[in-house]
Write an enzyme that holds these catalytic residues in place. Sequence first.
Site, PDB file in Angstrom:
ATOM      1  N   HIS A   1      -1.354  -5.726   1.799  1.00 30.48           N
ATOM      2  CA  HIS A   1      -2.559  -6.534   1.677  1.00 30.48           C
ATOM      3  C   HIS A   1      -2.213  -7.842   0.975  1.00 30.48           C
ATOM      4  O   HIS A   1      -1.420  -7.861   0.029  1.00 30.48           O
ATOM      5  CB  HIS A   1      -3.622  -5.785   0.862  1.00 30.48           C
ATOM      6  CG  HIS A   1      -4.620  -5.050   1.693  1.00 30.48           C
ATOM      7  ND1 HIS A   1      -4.793  -3.684   1.630  1.00 30.48           N
ATOM      8  CD2 HIS A   1      -5.522  -5.482   2.612  1.00 30.48           C
ATOM      9  CE1 HIS A   1      -5.762  -3.317   2.465  1.00 30.48           C
ATOM     10  NE2 HIS A   1      -6.215  -4.392   3.077  1.00 30.48           N
TER      11      HIS A   1
ATOM     12  N   GLU B   1       0.824  -1.205   0.000  1.00 32.24           N
ATOM     13  CA  GLU B   1       0.000   0.000   0.000  1.00 32.24           C
ATOM     14  C   GLU B   1       0.863   1.263   0.000  1.00 32.24           C
ATOM     15  O   GLU B   1       1.869   1.345   0.676  1.00 32.24           O
ATOM     16  CB  GLU B   1      -0.935   0.016   1.210  1.00 32.24           C
ATOM     17  CG  GLU B   1      -1.951  -1.115   1.213  1.00 32.24           C
ATOM     18  CD  GLU B   1      -2.963  -1.029   0.075  1.00 32.24           C
ATOM     19  OE1 GLU B   1      -3.076   0.039  -0.561  1.00 32.24           O
ATOM     20  OE2 GLU B   1      -3.637  -2.051  -0.171  1.00 32.24           O
TER      21      GLU B   1
ATOM     22  N   CYS C   1      -8.372  -2.077   7.882  1.00 31.63           N
ATOM     23  CA  CYS C   1      -6.991  -2.121   7.381  1.00 31.63           C
ATOM     24  C   CYS C   1      -6.434  -0.712   7.213  1.00 31.63           C
ATOM     25  O   CYS C   1      -5.348  -0.394   7.692  1.00 31.63           O
ATOM     26  CB  CYS C   1      -6.922  -2.875   6.046  1.00 31.63           C
ATOM     27  SG  CYS C   1      -7.155  -4.665   6.224  1.00 31.63           S
TER      28      CYS C   1
END
Lengths: 218, 218, 218, 218
Positions: free
Chosen positions: A170, A84, A147
Amino acid sequence: MKTVLLTGFEPFNKEPINPAWETVRALDGWQGGAGDEAFRVVARQLPCVFGAANAAMSALLDEVRPVLVIAVGQAGGRVDLTVERVAINVDDAPIKDNAEQQLVDAPIVPGGPAAYFSTLPIKAVVAALRAAGLPASVSQTAGTFVCNHVFYGLMHALADRAGVRGGFIHIPYLPEQAARHPGMASMSLAQMIEGLRIAVQTSLAVSRDTSVAAGATH
Amino acid sequence: MKTVLLTGFEPFNKEPINPAWETVRALDGWQGGAGDEAFRVVARQLPCVFGAANAAMSALLDEVRPVLVIAVGQAGGRVDLTVERVAINVDDAPIKDNAEQQLVDAPIVPGGPAAYFSTLPIKAVVAALRAAGLPASVSQTAGTFVCNHVFYGLMHALADRAGVRGGFIHIPYLPEQAARHPGMASMSLAQMIEGLRIAVQTSLAVSRDTSVAAGATH
Amino acid sequence: MKTVLLTGFEPFNKEPINPAWETVRALDGWQGGAGDEAFRVVARQLPCVFGAANAAMSALLDEVRPVLVIAVGQAGGRVDLTVERVAINVDDAPIKDNAEQQLVDAPIVPGGPAAYFSTLPIKAVVAALRAAGLPASVSQTAGTFVCNHVFYGLMHALADRAGVRGGFIHIPYLPEQAARHPGMASMSLAQMIEGLRIAVQTSLAVSRDTSVAAGATH
Amino acid sequence: MKTVLLTGFEPFNKEPINPAWETVRALDGWQGGAGDEAFRVVARQLPCVFGAANAAMSALLDEVRPVLVIAVGQAGGRVDLTVERVAINVDDAPIKDNAEQQLVDAPIVPGGPAAYFSTLPIKAVVAALRAAGLPASVSQTAGTFVCNHVFYGLMHALADRAGVRGGFIHIPYLPEQAARHPGMASMSLAQMIEGLRIAVQTSLAVSRDTSVAAGATH
């Protein structure tokens, strides 16, 4: 010896298992490097609960004193390991969390910055994963559920801790989950664990991220 | 002892490797069952070439005298093990085969039936794969390239051989392939091999397929 | 004057509307061509019911005596006008039909051929649609629900009627349907109607299909 | 009379046309509302060039003095009208812009905030679009190319202009574009124009956004 903190969530959304926790727990106690570069991994589980997850993360930062933190979460439907890029300051939950909360458009940190960028070398991590034969890519959004909440909370906490790197990865469903969700991609636990090892090693080794395009037109 | 023939293609479409061949070669010589149910697997590679692939399959049927044949092919982009339902009598190639042929709307067997259904217990195979934690589904189309060509050619050849079952299974990219094709799903070689083992055992054990819905609205 | 039969289904799967019926009803009575090429369109609705749909189609063929039949069906989730290549002799319903039947692995015509290919010039139709700025493609599967059922039933009936062409076109959701199904593609009714006009005209005008690749590797 | 500024980009990525510009140009000069609520739309084209696009936007803000700005961009492959939630402070271009620049991991505004949230009532806009039968959704990422660049630049400029709302809407390919990109979704120009009308009216009318979930788990 340096300490690396890896976190994974408890199962959520009616799943009996969470690949993130299965992956990081397998690395608990892993030691690597040598001399000044020696490191030890501490893996901990976070609740999939707004608020409580970030309180747990804060406590872990105080307890573990890591130089590197990688939070890991399940992204059911994604096909690869996605590193991310950015966490945004909003909770907007499409489903309830494990405490039956469904926050809508609530700031994670009232008055906090709109976003934080990962301080992992995200391009280098993706390159190292691919070089090892593991499907990986940079993701431009971590969503708006727990998350992203933990990713934002982590980066907010690290803003005060000079020299500690942090970020979020992820991971797809495990095969046994995808077997119950036809049409969904999966990745084996062994590959997820190998991927996290590479992410840790690369994040410790690469001080300045490589400059290669990994963006999206939209 | 019964013989089971598994085939996999050579690499095509500029890939250095073909997961189908990697999977079936790992099962070459595998023996299972006991007594009357004892079986031995013979795995062979097929060229990814219209015509030549079916000639090779015909020769293998004569040589190996199998009771069961499962042809396996790469389906880059699919997320799971897909057990094909039907082969159709047409070659319509979106890319060139390995002999630089690109057939368009040519019958595989001039005057042959428009299609053949798999004689594998496709629903039972999918159920067994899922029960083992492996993502799997029934597919309604094997495409119109060399995979469908071989599937059709196989079923046409078996139409004359009473008691020999045959079918086709498409498998995803291997992780090292997906690492070069961002956005594509993958499956580990170990899981593909385990999946093929289950497909063989189920196809030998289940005489009448289970009746569960596995179709598509479109 | 030649007659062209277009059919569309009644709504199914809890939808209040079916784009296929909305599209073909708009073309009912349409006349085109001139002299020997003059044609008139008759549009009729079919029930979304196994068995009854094909009985209705049979009766329509006797009543209308068309030279061309295009059956049209909704394919929620598809992005474009998809001209079907092949109908297969199996009902395997993922959902119930409008009479609450859910057939599994039942032949449409016991003892019938495994499949029928469309006798429309499918490549020419796709080319004409694209040339007119309409997204279109050849589809290798019409599924195993009532759409495929009617497509197969139509082609089986036409096998006895020399010179009558037939086929099936799947169309996306209408925008108002996609507005209730986030993530699903749509197409405007005006474009679907324009697309069907082009499909009719091309099917009447092109006797021998063009030879261009429109297949799939899998 | 209030002024509303709509912007759309020139074509990029080898497309002959840009749906964003086609949509907003159709609304240039549109007047609506009455009395205190009367408004007039000014539509302008932006270059698809890093830097130059934001310079043009700044000049337009000074010239036009809008109360509302909606920048519109093409998102080839998306299926619906997507109202963007957040702009991030990074350029990471997967393709070259129209000046042959390909920026990688460059801040849009050095030292600027990591992100800005849209100040449009994004949930209300999506709800109004869907109520009108137009497919729409909230998007959690505007990418990292020129669209996000302009969205960020706009919000940064508006940070100093109290009372001026701004945001970004991505729109799909036009049908004639999708006809050249098989597999891609599209939307008719008429629907895009209608959608923008609704977005403008809703953004002028709704002062406080509705609180409904529109987030993503990842």
